[in-house]
Enzyme design. Structure first.
Site, short mmCIF file in Angstrom:
data_model
loop_
_atom_site.label_atom_id
_atom_site.label_comp_id
_atom_site.label_asym_id
_atom_site.label_seq_id
_atom_site.Cartn_x
_atom_site.Cartn_y
_atom_site.Cartn_z
N SER A 94 65.33 34.18 -130.82
CA SER A 94 66.78 34.07 -130.65
C SER A 94 67.07 33.53 -129.26
O SER A 94 66.16 33.38 -128.43
CB SER A 94 67.47 35.42 -130.83
OG SER A 94 67.48 36.16 -129.62
N TYR A 144 64.90 43.25 -125.03
CA TYR A 144 65.06 42.39 -126.20
C TYR A 144 64.68 40.95 -125.86
O TYR A 144 63.99 40.29 -126.63
CB TYR A 144 66.51 42.45 -126.68
CG TYR A 144 66.80 41.58 -127.88
CD1 TYR A 144 66.22 41.84 -129.11
CD2 TYR A 144 67.67 40.49 -127.77
CE1 TYR A 144 66.49 41.04 -130.22
CE2 TYR A 144 67.94 39.69 -128.87
CZ TYR A 144 67.36 39.97 -130.09
OH TYR A 144 67.63 39.16 -131.18
#
Length: 320
Positions: free
Chosen positions: A158, A184
């Site tokens: 991402s 993340y």
């Protein structure tokens, strides 16, 4: 030769759907494994692949829930897999290998995002462990079944990778104050580096790997985020309604890039690159804009270093 990190003019864009990129592609007789293929983008990916003729295995941490979600989709089977538990990964891979089947497509789609500090396994940080190490162990254990001469491994990353490189000295946040978004980001950078090194190792046998950003989509991936945080980020309004300025894709659009990477003949002979909006991405601009891919995420030396670290941590390396 490595594939250049430049757009190829695929003819698709951020509005393209999984069905669009599969138009005219027949996957009859091919088998795909889609982790998390029962929720959000994964469910749409499963649906699109099966409608193109593929059989899809959906490994799921909650197999009963997964079975309910894919009920009515022909050509799907569900099995149990917890990516945060290496014994579960081994057990799933052993069951699959025992079936004697080969795999044409693996889409490492499952993941967690911005969760509170959580430890799994031997005390590993959960996002790095689940999003990266679990998939690393899974693909390496499945390697004997991955079809040479055409299989593709797709690692779903991402734009989160823009937030952090690998924290080489402390990947599991054993020191300092935990930051859920940096954690993340590290995990999503790891997803890209994994594809870079896997492609380098597998391309001589015709197995290619890709990483990608699917786009922003509101799915259960956001389950750990308080509503107020999503409001402050401009994703939704106070009533929970998505805001158009956030540029969210539909699930059908969000699944398109991973399906394109897994199946498109336009990528024949290519690999080891990061994709977005159904095309190979450009390098990220120097001004910090979160488009394209950061150089640290596709650095071959870092990719090899992460592979060695991951093999050491998981005890699995199909190429040793």
């Amino acid at each position: 030769m490595t594939t250049a990190q430049h757009k190829i003019g695929s003819g698709f864009d951020r509005h393209s759907t999984a069905d669009d990129v599969l138009a005219g592609i027949d996957l009859t007789g091919r088998l795909a494994i889609v982790t998390g293929g029962y929720s959000g983008l994964g469910l749409e990916t499963t649906r699109a692949l099966t409608e193109a003729g593929a059989r899809v295995v959906v490994p799921a941490r909650r197999p009963t829930v997964a079975a309910e979600a894919v009920a009515g989709i022909d050509g799907v089977e569900v099995d149990e897999l917890d990516l945060g538990d290496l014994e579960s990964v081994r057990a799933f891979a052993d069951r699959f290998l025992a079936s004697g089947r080969t795999v044409d497509i693996v889409i490492d789609n499952a993941g967690i995002m911005a969760c509170p500090e959580t430890r799994v396994g031997p005390g590993w940080e959960a996002q790095f462990a689940t999003n990266h190490l679990g998939h690393f162990a899974l693909v390496n254990r499945l390697w004997p079944a991955i079809a040479p001469g055409g299989a593709r491994i797709v690692s779903v990353s991402s734009t989160g990778h823009h937030t952090s490189d690998i924290r080489w000295e402390d990947p599991h946040w054993n020191h300092g104050t935990y930051d859920k978004w940096e954690a993340y980001g590290q995990a999503k950078t790891a997803n890209v580096l994994f594809a870079v090194q896997l492609d380098a190792l597998g391309k001589d046998s015709g197995v290619r790997a890709f990483a990608l950003h699917p786009g922003g989509i509101l799915t259960p991936l956001q389950r750990h985020l308080p509503q107020q945080e999503m409001v402050e980020r401009g994703w939704i309004d106070e009533n929970g309604t998505p805001l158009n300025p956030a540029g969210f894709k539909s699930p059908e659009q969000g699944a398109a890039t991973q399906v394109w990477a897994a199946t498109s003949p336009q990528l024949s002979g290519m690999g080891g690159v990061y994709c977005e909006d159904c095309d190979i991405a450009e390098l990220a601009p120097a001004d910090g804009t979160r488009v394209g891919v950061r150089e640290y995420a596709i650095d071959p030396a870092s990719a090899a270093r992460l592979w060695d670290l991951s093999a050491e941590l998981t005890g699995v390396n199909a190429f040793a």
